[in-house]
Write an enzyme that holds these catalytic residues in place. Sequence first.
Site, PDB file in Angstrom:
ATOM      1  N   ARG A   1      48.868  37.801  48.448  1.00 14.98           N
ATOM      2  CA  ARG A   1      47.376  37.576  48.097  1.00 14.98           C
ATOM      3  C   ARG A   1      47.266  36.721  46.756  1.00 14.98           C
ATOM      4  NH1 ARG A   1      42.856  42.607  47.614  1.00 14.98           N
ATOM      5  NH2 ARG A   1      41.392  41.284  46.397  1.00 14.98           N
TER       6      ARG A   1
ATOM      7  N   GLU B   1      35.901  27.176  44.913  1.00 18.86           N
ATOM      8  CA  GLU B   1      36.564  28.162  45.556  1.00 18.86           C
ATOM      9  C   GLU B   1      36.601  27.736  47.105  1.00 18.86           C
ATOM     10  OE1 GLU B   1      38.202  30.788  43.852  1.00 18.86           O
ATOM     11  OE2 GLU B   1      37.259  30.519  41.913  1.00 18.86           O
TER      12      GLU B   1
ATOM     13  N   GLU C   1      48.120  42.941  46.310  1.00 18.63           N
ATOM     14  CA  GLU C   1      48.695  41.668  45.607  1.00 18.63           C
ATOM     15  C   GLU C   1      50.241  42.034  45.453  1.00 18.63           C
ATOM     16  OE1 GLU C   1      46.105  39.565  43.082  1.00 18.63           O
ATOM     17  OE2 GLU C   1      47.659  38.840  42.293  1.00 18.63           O
TER      18      GLU C   1
ATOM     19  N   ASN D   1      45.263  32.990  43.907  1.00 16.24           N
ATOM     20  CA  ASN D   1      45.277  32.434  42.517  1.00 16.24           C
ATOM     21  C   ASN D   1      45.382  30.834  42.343  1.00 16.24           C
ATOM     22  OD1 ASN D   1      44.205  35.023  41.938  1.00 16.24           O
ATOM     23  ND2 ASN D   1      46.531  35.593  41.694  1.00 16.24           N
TER      24      ASN D   1
ATOM     25  N   LYS E   1      40.291  34.841  53.542  1.00 15.97           N
ATOM     26  CA  LYS E   1      40.422  36.000  52.573  1.00 15.97           C
ATOM     27  C   LYS E   1      40.772  37.228  53.248  1.00 15.97           C
ATOM     28  CE  LYS E   1      39.439  37.816  48.284  1.00 15.97           C
ATOM     29  NZ  LYS E   1      38.956  37.786  46.955  1.00 15.97           N
TER      30      LYS E   1
ATOM     31  N   HIS F   1      44.422  28.957  39.363  1.00 14.25           N
ATOM     32  CA  HIS F   1      43.804  29.919  38.446  1.00 14.25           C
ATOM     33  C   HIS F   1      44.338  30.022  37.132  1.00 14.25           C
ATOM     34  CE1 HIS F   1      41.099  30.885  41.610  1.00 14.25           C
ATOM     35  NE2 HIS F   1      40.560  32.002  40.849  1.00 14.25           N
TER      36      HIS F   1
ATOM     37  N   LYS G   1      38.619  44.215  44.946  1.00 14.13           N
ATOM     38  CA  LYS G   1      39.278  43.957  43.582  1.00 14.13           C
ATOM     39  C   LYS G   1      37.882  44.370  42.741  1.00 14.13           C
ATOM     40  CE  LYS G   1      43.068  40.958  43.144  1.00 14.13           C
ATOM     41  NZ  LYS G   1      43.547  39.671  42.753  1.00 14.13           N
TER      42      LYS G   1
ATOM     43  N   HIS H   1      33.817  29.377  35.258  1.00 10.95           N
ATOM     44  CA  HIS H   1      35.162  29.678  35.967  1.00 10.95           C
ATOM     45  C   HIS H   1      35.558  28.775  37.163  1.00 10.95           C
ATOM     46  CE1 HIS H   1      38.561  32.156  37.529  1.00 10.95           C
ATOM     47  NE2 HIS H   1      37.983  32.210  38.745  1.00 10.95           N
TER      48      HIS H   1
ATOM     49  N   HIS I   1      42.657  29.388  33.989  1.00 14.11           N
ATOM     50  CA  HIS I   1      42.483  30.150  32.822  1.00 14.11           C
ATOM     51  C   HIS I   1      42.780  29.748  31.428  1.00 14.11           C
ATOM     52  CE1 HIS I   1      42.726  33.905  35.767  1.00 14.11           C
ATOM     53  NE2 HIS I   1      41.389  33.630  35.547  1.00 14.11           N
TER      54      HIS I   1
ATOM     55  N   ARG J   1      34.287  60.854  41.720  1.00 15.89           N
ATOM     56  CA  ARG J   1      35.584  60.500  42.436  1.00 15.89           C
ATOM     57  C   ARG J   1      35.483  59.594  43.609  1.00 15.89           C
ATOM     58  NH1 ARG J   1      36.058  66.045  41.107  1.00 15.89           N
ATOM     59  NH2 ARG J   1      37.304  66.387  39.103  1.00 15.89           N
TER      60      ARG J   1
HETATM   61  P1  NAD Z   1      27.734  35.845  38.110  1.00 12.87           P
HETATM   62  O1  NAD Z   1      27.946  37.097  38.590  1.00 12.87           O
HETATM   63  O2  NAD Z   1      27.690  35.958  36.278  1.00 12.87           O
HETATM   64  O3  NAD Z   1      26.615  35.105  38.592  1.00 12.87           O
HETATM   65  C1  NAD Z   1      26.305  33.738  37.924  1.00 12.87           C
HETATM   66  C2  NAD Z   1      24.825  33.817  37.444  1.00 12.87           C
HETATM   67  O4  NAD Z   1      24.009  33.323  38.717  1.00 12.87           O
HETATM   68  C3  NAD Z   1      24.335  34.820  36.870  1.00 12.87           C
HETATM   69  O5  NAD Z   1      23.318  34.543  35.760  1.00 12.87           O
HETATM   70  C4  NAD Z   1      23.517  35.532  37.873  1.00 12.87           C
HETATM   71  O6  NAD Z   1      22.459  36.324  37.332  1.00 12.87           O
HETATM   72  C5  NAD Z   1      22.861  34.539  38.542  1.00 12.87           C
HETATM   73  N1  NAD Z   1      22.511  34.498  39.812  1.00 12.87           N
HETATM   74  C6  NAD Z   1      23.206  35.015  40.907  1.00 12.87           C
HETATM   75  N2  NAD Z   1      22.644  35.167  41.922  1.00 12.87           N
HETATM   76  C7  NAD Z   1      21.583  34.371  42.138  1.00 12.87           C
HETATM   77  C8  NAD Z   1      20.798  33.789  42.982  1.00 12.87           C
HETATM   78  N3  NAD Z   1      20.875  33.819  44.187  1.00 12.87           N
HETATM   79  N4  NAD Z   1      19.777  32.966  42.453  1.00 12.87           N
HETATM   80  C9  NAD Z   1      19.599  32.674  41.197  1.00 12.87           C
HETATM   81  N5  NAD Z   1      20.562  33.163  39.964  1.00 12.87           N
HETATM   82  C10 NAD Z   1      21.661  34.022  40.497  1.00 12.87           C
HETATM   83  O7  NAD Z   1      28.980  34.979  38.297  1.00 12.87           O
HETATM   84  P2  NAD Z   1      29.904  34.639  39.559  1.00 12.87           P
HETATM   85  O8  NAD Z   1      30.509  33.406  39.658  1.00 12.87           O
HETATM   86  O9  NAD Z   1      29.087  34.991  40.711  1.00 12.87           O
HETATM   87  O10 NAD Z   1      31.172  35.788  39.660  1.00 12.87           O
HETATM   88  C11 NAD Z   1      32.010  35.735  38.493  1.00 12.87           C
HETATM   89  C12 NAD Z   1      32.755  37.132  38.294  1.00 12.87           C
HETATM   90  O11 NAD Z   1      33.294  37.249  39.360  1.00 12.87           O
HETATM   91  C13 NAD Z   1      33.602  37.067  37.189  1.00 12.87           C
HETATM   92  O12 NAD Z   1      33.501  38.551  36.388  1.00 12.87           O
HETATM   93  C14 NAD Z   1      35.092  37.180  37.832  1.00 12.87           C
HETATM   94  O13 NAD Z   1      35.941  37.914  37.212  1.00 12.87           O
HETATM   95  C15 NAD Z   1      34.363  37.894  39.026  1.00 12.87           C
HETATM   96  N6  NAD Z   1      35.394  37.677  40.495  1.00 12.87           N
HETATM   97  C16 NAD Z   1      35.879  38.935  40.948  1.00 12.87           C
HETATM   98  C17 NAD Z   1      36.795  38.521  42.144  1.00 12.87           C
HETATM   99  C18 NAD Z   1      37.247  39.676  42.848  1.00 12.87           C
HETATM  100  O14 NAD Z   1      37.953  39.475  43.771  1.00 12.87           O
HETATM  101  N7  NAD Z   1      36.574  40.750  42.600  1.00 12.87           N
HETATM  102  C19 NAD Z   1      36.940  37.217  42.536  1.00 12.87           C
HETATM  103  C20 NAD Z   1      36.606  36.099  41.759  1.00 12.87           C
HETATM  104  C21 NAD Z   1      35.635  36.360  40.708  1.00 12.87           C
HETATM  105  N1  GLY Z   2      40.236  36.625  43.905  1.00 11.81           N
HETATM  106  C1  GLY Z   2      41.569  36.689  44.161  1.00 11.81           C
HETATM  107  C2  GLY Z   2      41.617  37.953  44.862  1.00 11.81           C
HETATM  108  O1  GLY Z   2      40.653  38.557  45.251  1.00 11.81           O
HETATM  109  O2  GLY Z   2      42.786  38.318  44.938  1.00 11.81           O
END
Ligand code: NAD
Ligand code: GLY
Length: 366
Positions: free
Chosen positions: A244, A188, A240, A248, A230, A251, A146, A268, A255, A124
């Site tokens: 917040r 970003e 949000e 986006n 942020k 986005h 998030k 992305h 998307h 939990r």
């Molecule tokens: P990811 O986590 O898939 O990483 C991209 C690639 O880089 C992967 O293959 C990973 O293994 C590799 N990698 C990571 N660090 C590395 C390093 N230092 N050296 C070599 N390779 C490395 O992608 P991302 O772009 O980091 O994140 C995208 C995800 O984040 C999506 O699922 C998206 O929905 C989420 N996201 C969440 C929020 C939020 O607010 N929570 C905001 C934006 C995106």
């Molecule tokens: N990535 C958008 C948010 O965190 O709200």
Amino acid sequence: MHPLFTLSLDLGPRGYEIVIGENLLGRVGSLVKPLAPGQQVAIVTSTTVAPLYLAPVATALGEAGFTVLPIILPDGEEYKEWPTLQMIFDALIENRFERSALLVALGGGVIGDMTGFAASAFMRGVPFVQIPTTLLAQVDASVGGKTGINHPLGKNLIGAFYQPRLVLIDVATLKTLPKREVLAGMAEVVKYGILRDADLFARIESNVEALLRVDPEVLIPIIRHCCAIKAEIVAADEREGGQRALLNLGHTFGHAVETVTRYKTFLHGEAVAIGMVLAADLSERCGIAPTATTQRVRALLERLGLPVQTPRLPVADYLDAMAHDKKVQDGRTRLILLEEIGRAVIRDTIDTKQVAATLTANMATK
Ligand code: NAD
Ligand code: GLY
């Protein structure tokens, strides 16, 4: 020792610090120690990141007196789903992890989102720490709480708002990140300048070459600036309900670009780059932003090596994808537009004909 830069996300008892620096993985033990309720720490990481950074993090935590359990997950967005989440719970339960355990997310946004969600639900709720290793995760995904996973019918549909206890950003980890992933993260970074801070936008314009070299001297203050924006927005609107949504920017269009290209063509951040050009164009077209705004946004993204043209596909397909976006509220698509660089606004009264005109005007010639 390299200097550390710290800023706070002010959410009262759920607030936390974001620590930024270079080569700080070896210091994770002392930074995490005061936050951990017990001795057990699970490091959740991926098959790609584990060979690069698991050892220094595990060693530092071991030296600080923790019992460390590595949980190494398959790498990729396609694994951000229930069965992979279950692997985290299986490992924690099989290794008799207790309520006093702490989880550490070591990886990109996929690992961070899944680890945070697992932490929100295990026993939990147990504390967790983010150690983001992609630029996108350092400036965006690791901050703000998030968390979640994808559903076969849509991205990020299952999750929780659950804040970490600490975000630890080591820019040295970006040295191993593939160039294309670095650039996707830059989209970003540019987003923060466009939506909130014209000076930041200008600083990015003046430092493109250093940013492309991933020069820590330039990158650390810029990452810090993005995280501060942020943090300020999340502190004012954690769930949000209002501003917040400004995060986006680009986005909804982005998307749509990802959907019509079936997630096969763009990362992305690349789709968000195209989306920000479209958002700027639409803002100009509707008379909200001054002329030349789009040109400036497009020029910076192009210099950063990001795509800026919309793939040549039927406009109706884009409009359809936008109508199904998560940001649709009461049947109206909410768009984030610009009054100027540095000032974004939320609008839900934009005529679809204008959106169609923007898509047509920015399409690639082939
Ligand atoms: P990811 O986590 O898939 O990483 C991209 C690639 O880089 C992967 O293959 C990973 O293994 C590799 N990698 C990571 N660090 C590395 C390093 N230092 N050296 C070599 N390779 C490395 O992608 P991302 O772009 O980091 O994140 C995208 C995800 O984040 C999506 O699922 C998206 O929905 C989420 N996201 C969440 C929020 C939020 O607010 N929570 C905001 C934006 C995106
Ligand atoms: N990535 C958008 C948010 O965190 O709200």
